[in-house]
Design a protein around this motif. Sequence first.
Motif, PDB file in Angstrom:
ATOM      1  N   THR A  32     -16.329 -29.489 -16.894  1.00 38.81           N
ATOM      2  CA  THR A  32     -16.932 -29.170 -18.192  1.00 38.81           C
ATOM      3  C   THR A  32     -16.017 -29.574 -19.357  1.00 38.81           C
ATOM      4  O   THR A  32     -16.240 -29.171 -20.489  1.00 38.81           O
ATOM      5  N   ASP A  33     -15.009 -30.374 -19.099  1.00 43.58           N
ATOM      6  CA  ASP A  33     -14.071 -30.732 -20.173  1.00 43.58           C
ATOM      7  C   ASP A  33     -14.580 -31.855 -21.067  1.00 43.58           C
ATOM      8  O   ASP A  33     -14.216 -31.931 -22.234  1.00 43.58           O
TER       9      ASP A  33
ATOM     10  N   SER B 161     -12.394 -29.425 -13.589  1.00 36.60           N
ATOM     11  CA  SER B 161     -12.465 -29.872 -14.988  1.00 36.60           C
ATOM     12  C   SER B 161     -13.801 -30.515 -15.344  1.00 36.60           C
ATOM     13  O   SER B 161     -13.871 -31.357 -16.236  1.00 36.60           O
TER      14      SER B 161
ATOM     15  N   ALA C   9     -21.309 -30.958 -21.406  1.00 41.70           N
ATOM     16  CA  ALA C   9     -20.920 -29.548 -21.555  1.00 41.70           C
ATOM     17  C   ALA C   9     -20.733 -29.254 -23.034  1.00 41.70           C
ATOM     18  O   ALA C   9     -20.389 -30.136 -23.823  1.00 41.70           O
TER      19      ALA C   9
ATOM     20  N   ASP D  27     -14.675 -31.684 -25.106  1.00 41.85           N
ATOM     21  CA  ASP D  27     -15.044 -30.301 -25.430  1.00 41.85           C
ATOM     22  C   ASP D  27     -13.811 -29.406 -25.549  1.00 41.85           C
ATOM     23  O   ASP D  27     -13.908 -28.281 -26.000  1.00 41.85           O
ATOM     24  N   VAL D  28     -12.671 -29.915 -25.092  1.00 36.85           N
ATOM     25  CA  VAL D  28     -11.457 -29.093 -25.002  1.00 36.85           C
ATOM     26  C   VAL D  28     -10.262 -29.878 -25.546  1.00 36.85           C
ATOM     27  O   VAL D  28     -10.394 -31.045 -25.917  1.00 36.85           O
TER      28      VAL D  28
ATOM     29  N   ASP E 231     -18.964 -26.041 -25.340  1.00 41.27           N
ATOM     30  CA  ASP E 231     -18.246 -24.764 -25.343  1.00 41.27           C
ATOM     31  C   ASP E 231     -18.092 -24.223 -23.920  1.00 41.27           C
ATOM     32  O   ASP E 231     -18.283 -23.032 -23.664  1.00 41.27           O
ATOM     33  N   GLY E 232     -17.800 -25.115 -23.006  1.00 38.85           N
ATOM     34  CA  GLY E 232     -17.526 -24.712 -21.627  1.00 38.85           C
ATOM     35  C   GLY E 232     -18.753 -24.549 -20.751  1.00 38.85           C
ATOM     36  O   GLY E 232     -18.623 -24.334 -19.544  1.00 38.85           O
ATOM     37  N   LYS E 233     -19.954 -24.638 -21.320  1.00 31.86           N
ATOM     38  CA  LYS E 233     -21.172 -24.500 -20.501  1.00 31.86           C
ATOM     39  C   LYS E 233     -21.610 -25.871 -20.003  1.00 31.86           C
ATOM     40  O   LYS E 233     -21.742 -26.811 -20.782  1.00 31.86           O
ATOM     41  N   HIS E 234     -21.873 -25.953 -18.716  1.00 27.24           N
ATOM     42  CA  HIS E 234     -22.223 -27.224 -18.099  1.00 27.24           C
ATOM     43  C   HIS E 234     -23.722 -27.466 -18.295  1.00 27.24           C
ATOM     44  O   HIS E 234     -24.549 -26.884 -17.608  1.00 27.24           O
TER      45      HIS E 234
ATOM     46  N   ARG F  49     -17.312 -33.291 -23.319  1.00 24.33           N
ATOM     47  CA  ARG F  49     -18.515 -32.774 -23.971  1.00 24.33           C
ATOM     48  C   ARG F  49     -19.674 -33.758 -23.813  1.00 24.33           C
ATOM     49  O   ARG F  49     -20.738 -33.385 -23.337  1.00 24.33           O
TER      50      ARG F  49
ATOM     51  N   PRO G  83     -10.461 -30.404 -29.284  1.00 28.12           N
ATOM     52  CA  PRO G  83     -11.885 -30.112 -29.054  1.00 28.12           C
ATOM     53  C   PRO G  83     -12.776 -30.774 -30.100  1.00 28.12           C
ATOM     54  O   PRO G  83     -12.506 -30.700 -31.292  1.00 28.12           O
TER      55      PRO G  83
END
Lengths: 288, 111
Positions: free
Chosen positions: A126-127, A124, A158, A270-271, A160-163, A129, A88
Amino acid sequence: MRLGMLRADPALSRFDPLPRILSFDDFSRGHCGWSQLVGNYEDSLDVMLPGFAQHSSAMLSTLGHWDAGSHGGMDSSYALKIATKAKPGAQNVAIKRHTFRKRGPIRFEIFFTFKPEATELKLSETDVRSIGFLFDLQCGDRDGDGERVMPHLRFLNALDGKHLQKWQYKRETTVFTAIGREDKTVSHYHLAPEGWLDLPDGEQRLCYNEIPTKVNWSYMRFDFDLASMKATGLQCNDRNFDVSGFESIRIPAMKNLWCMLNFCLFAETDVAKRAFLYVDSICISGDF
Amino acid sequence: MLPENITAVITRNECWSGDAASEPYEAGWAHEAVFFIRALKPPVGAAPKGWVEISPDGMHWVREGTEFAMPSEQDGVAVARLNAFGNWLRVATHFADGAECTVLVTLHLKA
């Protein structure tokens, strides 16, 4: 006649270059000068800032996928691929280094797409960033304004997972860190996560096709005037954005970077999954 | 037209221990590939065997067959050459407990 010739050329017709084309990279002719951004160091690589230490070489990709094989580029088999590590916040940057002949308008046009590595059978979306680009510019040695100017723009997909899906810019870099013991080298990580600002009305939903292995190419154009060191335009697909409030990172001129005209492309995940920025082609042009 | 030829730095100044591998690199356009694995610092412990891996997708890896001894001293360089592979390439190794090596891995590709 020039316009007619441009529009009749299948390679250039999709671009709107200014009168002089500085470089045209379609990545079916290799890396076209896009290389790894290496951080500054003295005596030991251990002193390189961590942001730079994570960078590795860009590659030529056919966008091969486990379920559908090679996707290919827009007009050839290959695209430039900038891949992060599977951690991440990991970033990777590719750079092309020029100098300028005249402080006038320059235009940066690319066809791009981005995807996470298809390690899961899920959308996927939102993966990744962010993906983005920056210029690294410095005035000529006889110019009076004595500045290094670094316009940064990213599409924050994205966090922290927010699109979030919006364009952002940056006007501050990190503090300068002395590198080594001879007081000759400094470094700063201008792509640090802090300090990104929303471009007004910069929300944009880009095409993200329905599984992690389908990609669609997007157009992006950024106009910048080297005379005033101001952004003059940003277009992505069908949207033109107001850049009147845009500002660049500005720092005092450094002692050996005169007339620098560098271009960078970057990707960020982001991940714990690699993020891939693919660039089909790039046209850099100027009015000189 | 001259054939394509590049040097890619795929791992730089990373301390490898336990299970270690370079990041996936796409090289489908190339006919020849050479990996160089250089120890940037004195290795700690026994130098293990390393090997080349290929992949159908950049995610699942199998041994290609080429093996090499990881460098056993600072600035020692291991080499792995191959000329029949698909698209994705990497090198991998495994260090025993307590062993490590800080490496520079470069990949040299020629079309």
